[in-house]
Motif scaffolding. Structure first.
Motif, PDB file in Angstrom:
ATOM      1  N   GLY A  11       0.816  -1.200   0.000  1.00 12.63           N
ATOM      2  CA  GLY A  11       0.000   0.000   0.000  1.00 12.63           C
ATOM      3  C   GLY A  11       0.850   1.250   0.000  1.00 12.63           C
ATOM      4  O   GLY A  11       2.005   1.235  -0.405  1.00 12.63           O
ATOM      5  N   TYR A  12       0.241   2.340   0.492  1.00 12.51           N
ATOM      6  CA  TYR A  12       0.944   3.618   0.503  1.00 12.51           C
ATOM      7  C   TYR A  12       0.457   4.468   1.669  1.00 12.51           C
ATOM      8  O   TYR A  12      -0.555   4.164   2.301  1.00 12.51           O
ATOM      9  CB  TYR A  12       0.765   4.359  -0.818  1.00 12.51           C
ATOM     10  N   VAL A  13       1.223   5.531   1.934  1.00 14.11           N
ATOM     11  CA  VAL A  13       0.872   6.500   2.968  1.00 14.11           C
ATOM     12  C   VAL A  13       0.742   7.849   2.283  1.00 14.11           C
ATOM     13  O   VAL A  13       1.613   8.255   1.512  1.00 14.11           O
ATOM     14  CB  VAL A  13       1.949   6.560   4.074  1.00 14.11           C
ATOM     15  N   THR A  14      -0.352   8.557   2.580  1.00  8.53           N
ATOM     16  CA  THR A  14      -0.601   9.859   1.967  1.00  8.53           C
ATOM     17  C   THR A  14       0.097  10.971   2.736  1.00  8.53           C
ATOM     18  O   THR A  14       0.560  10.776   3.862  1.00  8.53           O
ATOM     19  CB  THR A  14      -2.106  10.179   1.932  1.00  8.53           C
ATOM     20  N   GLN A  18      -2.571   9.167   6.068  1.00  5.75           N
ATOM     21  CA  GLN A  18      -3.487   8.049   5.932  1.00  5.75           C
ATOM     22  C   GLN A  18      -2.767   6.853   5.302  1.00  5.75           C
ATOM     23  O   GLN A  18      -2.092   6.991   4.274  1.00  5.75           O
ATOM     24  CB  GLN A  18      -4.683   8.438   5.068  1.00  5.75           C
ATOM     25  N   THR A  19      -2.910   5.677   5.894  1.00  8.88           N
ATOM     26  CA  THR A  19      -2.340   4.455   5.342  1.00  8.88           C
ATOM     27  C   THR A  19      -3.414   3.738   4.538  1.00  8.88           C
ATOM     28  O   THR A  19      -4.511   3.488   5.040  1.00  8.88           O
ATOM     29  CB  THR A  19      -1.821   3.536   6.461  1.00  8.88           C
ATOM     30  N   VAL A  20      -3.098   3.435   3.285  1.00 16.42           N
ATOM     31  CA  VAL A  20      -4.034   2.770   2.382  1.00 16.42           C
ATOM     32  C   VAL A  20      -3.431   1.423   1.995  1.00 16.42           C
ATOM     33  O   VAL A  20      -2.286   1.351   1.563  1.00 16.42           O
ATOM     34  CB  VAL A  20      -4.294   3.627   1.120  1.00 16.42           C
ATOM     35  N   THR A  21      -4.201   0.357   2.170  1.00 16.40           N
ATOM     36  CA  THR A  21      -3.770  -0.989   1.784  1.00 16.40           C
ATOM     37  C   THR A  21      -4.364  -1.316   0.421  1.00 16.40           C
ATOM     38  O   THR A  21      -5.583  -1.259   0.235  1.00 16.40           O
ATOM     39  CB  THR A  21      -4.224  -2.025   2.830  1.00 16.40           C
ATOM     40  N   LEU A  22      -3.508  -1.641  -0.529  1.00 13.88           N
ATOM     41  CA  LEU A  22      -3.950  -1.981  -1.881  1.00 13.88           C
ATOM     42  C   LEU A  22      -4.090  -3.486  -2.076  1.00 13.88           C
ATOM     43  O   LEU A  22      -4.898  -3.930  -2.884  1.00 13.88           O
ATOM     44  CB  LEU A  22      -2.961  -1.433  -2.907  1.00 13.88           C
ATOM     45  N   VAL A  77       1.186  11.059  -2.364  1.00 11.23           N
ATOM     46  CA  VAL A  77       1.714   9.850  -1.732  1.00 11.23           C
ATOM     47  C   VAL A  77       3.152  10.127  -1.298  1.00 11.23           C
ATOM     48  O   VAL A  77       3.957  10.611  -2.089  1.00 11.23           O
ATOM     49  CB  VAL A  77       1.666   8.654  -2.710  1.00 11.23           C
TER      50      VAL A  77
END
Length: 89
Positions: A11-14, A18-22, A77
């Protein structure tokens, strides 16, 4: 009985934190008899040998700081990451 599997997440961190799991997948096509066997197998991978890879208590985590890369900056990101953890089924 071989019952240790690898769980793959990425994923990524904005910019806002915010942590987003892809991806969050349990890979069961290959298993190991013990956590140590799984650890030894994955620790030999060249893509998990860089300075951005950190060993955690139950696997590996790789984090790239991408703030300076324009293709990520336009998306707000700041970091991309992937994590491998070993799970017992």
């Amino acid at each position: 009985m071989a019952d240790w599997f690898v769980r793959y997440q990425e994923g990524y961190v904005t910019l806002a934190g915010q942590t987003v799991t892809l991806a969050d997948e349990l890979h069961t096509e290959r298993s190991w008899k013990s956590r140590e066997e799984a650890w030894n197998h994955w620790s030999r991978r060249a893509d998990l040998a860089g300075p951005d890879v950190h060993v955690s208590a139950n696997g590996f985590e790789q984090v790239h700081d991408v703030r300076e890369r324009p293709e990520f900056r336009v998306l707000n990101v700041v970091r991309i990451w992937r994590r491998l953890t070993f799970a017992r089924a």
